[in-house]
Design a protein around this motif. Sequence first.
Motif, PDB file in Angstrom:
ATOM      1  N   HIS A   1       0.766  -1.285  -0.043  1.00 12.12           N
ATOM      2  CA  HIS A   1      -0.186   0.021  -0.118  1.00 12.12           C
ATOM      3  C   HIS A   1       1.064   1.230  -0.070  1.00 12.12           C
ATOM      4  CE1 HIS A   1       0.899   0.631   4.449  1.00 12.12           C
ATOM      5  NE2 HIS A   1       0.754  -0.375   4.225  1.00 12.12           N
ATOM      6  N   PHE A   2       0.206   2.113  -0.409  1.00 17.58           N
ATOM      7  CA  PHE A   2       0.912   3.466  -0.320  1.00 17.58           C
ATOM      8  C   PHE A   2      -0.384   4.596  -0.357  1.00 17.58           C
ATOM      9  CE2 PHE A   2       0.371   5.906  -4.359  1.00 17.58           C
ATOM     10  CZ  PHE A   2       0.497   4.808  -5.256  1.00 17.58           C
ATOM     11  N   SER A   3       0.269   5.886   0.310  1.00 15.56           N
ATOM     12  CA  SER A   3      -0.939   6.989   0.299  1.00 15.56           C
ATOM     13  C   SER A   3      -0.338   8.296  -0.313  1.00 15.56           C
ATOM     14  CB  SER A   3      -1.563   7.312   1.745  1.00 15.56           C
ATOM     15  OG  SER A   3      -1.974   6.174   2.191  1.00 15.56           O
ATOM     16  N   VAL A   4      -1.006   9.216  -0.825  1.00 10.13           N
ATOM     17  CA  VAL A   4      -0.653  10.297  -1.258  1.00 10.13           C
ATOM     18  C   VAL A   4      -1.203  11.366  -0.123  1.00 10.13           C
ATOM     19  CG1 VAL A   4      -0.594   9.900  -3.592  1.00 10.13           C
ATOM     20  CG2 VAL A   4      -2.717  10.873  -2.450  1.00 10.13           C
ATOM     21  N   SER A   5      -0.824  12.663  -0.015  1.00 10.63           N
ATOM     22  CA  SER A   5      -1.421  13.694   0.918  1.00 10.63           C
ATOM     23  C   SER A   5      -2.708  14.245   0.483  1.00 10.63           C
ATOM     24  CB  SER A   5      -0.249  15.047   0.828  1.00 10.63           C
ATOM     25  OG  SER A   5      -0.435  15.538  -0.143  1.00 10.63           O
ATOM     26  N   GLN A   6      -3.348  14.684   1.391  1.00  7.03           N
ATOM     27  CA  GLN A   6      -4.577  15.171   1.112  1.00  7.03           C
ATOM     28  C   GLN A   6      -4.730  16.160   0.230  1.00  7.03           C
ATOM     29  OE1 GLN A   6      -7.535  14.154   2.345  1.00  7.03           O
ATOM     30  NE2 GLN A   6      -6.337  12.663   2.813  1.00  7.03           N
TER      31      GLN A   6
END
Length: 468
Positions: free
Chosen positions: A343-348
């Motif tokens: 998994h990975f996430s980007v910023s808001q």
Amino acid sequence: MKYISTRGSAPTLNFDDVLVTGLARDGGLYVPMEWPQFSPADLRRFRNLSYAELAVEVMRPFVEGSIDDASLEAIVKGAYQDFGHPAVAPLKQLDQGLWMMELFHGPTLAFKDYAMQVLGRLFDHVLQQRGERITIVGATSGDTGSAAIEACRDRDAIDIFILFPNNRVSPVQQRQMTTVDAANVHAIALDGHFDDCQDMVKGLFNDLAFRDKMQLSAVNSINWARIMPQITYYFAAAIALGAPDRPVAFSVPSGNFGNVFSGYAAAQMGVPISQLLVGANRNDILARFMTSGTMQMRGVEPSLSPSMDIQVSSNFERLLFDLLDRDGGAVARTLTDFRQTGHFSVSQGQLARAKETFQGHAVDDATTLARIKATAAATGEIIDPHTAIGIETAVALAANITDPLVSLACAHPAKFPDAVHQASGHYPALPARLADLMERPERLTVLANDSDVVKAFIEEHVTTGGTL
Ligand SMILES: *Cc1c(COP(=O)(O)O)cnc(C)c1O
């Protein structure tokens, strides 16, 4: 045009090197260094062009320095001249504010022909200029293999070997690969499953001695030249519905994110595209990302729309590169992490930027069938399951959209007759030019799932030395 890698450390290349190289040496994907710009006056000027003429205008800046104008015109004209509809990509109105763009008038009845027909000719042109030849090897569970075979048949500088699982592809899809009568085309039915075919191809590429000796090459959608020709139909639809004076939205049934990325490219180039709706089946990693900003890997599950049964969408990397302000190091770190953790996430802030253009929506099999049935009842149009996901997505998200909305019809219903029959009670007929497909003689070789056997077959059948 110069091209740079999304991971920032591969050499900058011209178009012809990008075409032949495919994946960048740092593991990244090539993207144009900048997006060519078209003004409102340019878009107005394009209103009277044929599809092929428009394709030349859209692609010219991308191939500049590698392909001269006369060659580009000949390549594009050849690519689209045998399509089954004079408009190449016709628009049909389905409802107030809702259109469907039919992208199934090519030789293998799915949208992949729109790029692949150009790609095969580009390869041939560049290789002949360089005095080189290549051997294309690919594994397929359906659409890509047949489109690649049709695009590479009779090309002088190419031999193509496509592996599919013996007795495990649909009869229409098998015939599309095995009835092509061309000396440079080899359809191989491997004793095994699709995964065995894929592993076999990976193994061939990993045998560097064999890879170099045979000049192995791939035609999957990591190649920029698979994305570029698709940009044209976004221009065509938008211009037909009022661009540059009125923005247009699109709904795109998505798997590898290649098709919808071409829409993003059109938007960057000056086409007023207000929204790109990303339709998914139960394999909804993209739709979940568009809501949450987190890409979370899960297992692939089979669905009624098999061309969208994908876990990791390789072309998403090209969008991520822009979301991370074209910082190749950041893309490389994010995706290395993703491989390790799933998994990975980007910023808001980055998610908010993605949401300015993209919205995702997932559609299950039951709703897909219901949409095929409802569309037939309301409009008389018989649509395939992938197209149904695009239209269902458009209907589901329509409340937020005031602009004309174009849903991309990515395959002809006769490619997926069982699902269409299940939904509508009709077996869709093949178009007239393919009506005798099931009676044409087949040419295929059944091979054991053994890499020595497959390598020997390729060595024996490749056109070595030859004319170049
Ligand atoms: C390939 C394919 C898709 C998925 O397109 P991507 O560019 O991979 O997102 C959807 N529908 C059909 C019919 C296809 O062949």
